[in-house]
Design a protein around this motif. Sequence first.
Motif, PDB file in Angstrom:
ATOM      1  N   GLU A 125      -1.825  -2.552   1.730  1.00 33.55           N
ATOM      2  CA  GLU A 125      -3.225  -2.732   1.378  1.00 33.55           C
ATOM      3  C   GLU A 125      -4.082  -2.551   2.631  1.00 33.55           C
ATOM      4  O   GLU A 125      -3.596  -2.656   3.765  1.00 33.55           O
TER       5      GLU A 125
ATOM      6  N   ALA B 138       2.199  -5.038   0.592  1.00 35.63           N
ATOM      7  CA  ALA B 138       1.361  -5.632  -0.450  1.00 35.63           C
ATOM      8  C   ALA B 138       1.736  -5.138  -1.839  1.00 35.63           C
ATOM      9  O   ALA B 138       1.547  -5.851  -2.831  1.00 35.63           O
ATOM     10  N   ASP B 139       2.263  -3.931  -1.945  1.00 38.93           N
ATOM     11  CA  ASP B 139       2.582  -3.348  -3.241  1.00 38.93           C
ATOM     12  C   ASP B 139       4.089  -3.135  -3.371  1.00 38.93           C
ATOM     13  O   ASP B 139       4.726  -3.642  -4.281  1.00 38.93           O
TER      14      ASP B 139
END
Length: 503
Positions: A79, A93-94
């Motif tokens: 992110e 983040a993902d």
Amino acid sequence: MRDRQPEETEHAQLSRRKLVKYAGVGATLAAASPLVGAGAAWGDEERRPGDDDKSDRGGSKNRVWRAGDHHIHSEYSGEFDTTKSPIVFHKGADAVYPIVTNAIMAKNFGLTWAMCTDHGGPTHSKVNIEQAYPDLLRSRKLVPEVLQFWGMEFDAPSLDHHTLMIPRHDDEAKQLFELESRFAKYDAFPTDPARDTEAKMVEFLKVARGMPHKPLVIAHHASRSAPGLGVYGQDTPREFRNGNNAAPDVYVGFEGAPGHQAGPLNGGKRGGYGNHPTYGGFDQMTARVGGLWDSLLGEGRRWWITATSDSHVHWTRGGSDFWPGEYSKTYVHARQDYGDIMDGLRNGRIWVTTGDLIRSLDVTATSQGRTAEVGETITVSRRSRTDVEIEITFRPLGGPNANGDRPEVRRVDLIVGQITGPSASLDADTNPTTTVAARFGPRDWRRKGDSYVIRHTLRNVEADTYARVRGTSTDEAEPLADGLESPWDDLWFYSNPVFVHVR
């Protein structure tokens, strides 16, 4: 395309269970070290045989079916904090796994090539070249048995995500940086609306085609945003045609079977297709006989399908994904070098499977003393007898798959369509000439060693034609819309087509 590859040896030093235990967010070199040295150890980033994308340098010698995955995320799918100047990037983040973890797991599940495809974002081109690429180089050293391509999940202008696969060469990092920084729709900050147009996508493809080392572009989860059957979302037939017209040797296909197939194991949808479902784990554009894929093939386009993991977070850790190669595999007929893998993908020497339903597939067309295989074209004369013999040879897994099952092929279908030339409409999504020409059950194939052989004659082929094959572990005549059934109970394989040109 006979697969002469010997049976893969069992991992003596690290069991699958231990690998899965190691492969968490904090995977360390301790997890990689037992695997390093098991094959040819290329100790640095010197050029390897076949690195650049020179097609067919060694002919077909030593080509076998090699399993891979061109859509895998690492912790560099993160992110961006745009409130800071300069923008601050946060890893994990993902997607959460280090690049080397993905390579370890790819090797464990039988892949010999893979590709890191992280999401873009504002100034992500700098993150790629400064942070992610050095990690890729380290991963190549640590897991040399897996050819690890460089690229990204490209934020394609006006479209959903696409693979942008860079050939292996000395300036691969600079090549990706140039394409991402110039054309990825989210790389600019502030966001530039002029980047999110079909004209910009066509410009990108033309620039890519003109490069000395041509990349590959393959659409991801093409119908994920589609609200219904035959109703399209971000990706449309018109855009596929315009892009393929601009760069037919760069923009070459879409994912037949998208990733995120483990969704139902955590109460989600296969592929993350929340609007309209997949069919047997395959995108509607591929699964529907006579649908969009057949429409494109019916124009004579060389448009291929693949199958990927889209791995972000493993389902046992709350995600919707399998590891690379654990469930979906894209097989390419190639030598074990970067250039020939790219050449195989570019030219359609590809078949795909889920759940390791089979481990080898050959489809050949023979007529008038000539033979063509998957991705190839046989040319016959209409002045001679134009019967075409189709031979399908497949090899079952012969043991348990990653779920501990021993899957069995219950039926094989031969699908045939005519090639009638460019459609009058760029929006066309059907080919009414395409049919299931024959269905075969276990009584219809004969054993040959550890493989099964099916033969069928196409009588009096008087027009340009293509033939492709699919098979299943189910009793479904056509793949049904997916619900919450386990993906392990609904397995399919698909070949890419072989072409017949009548002159």
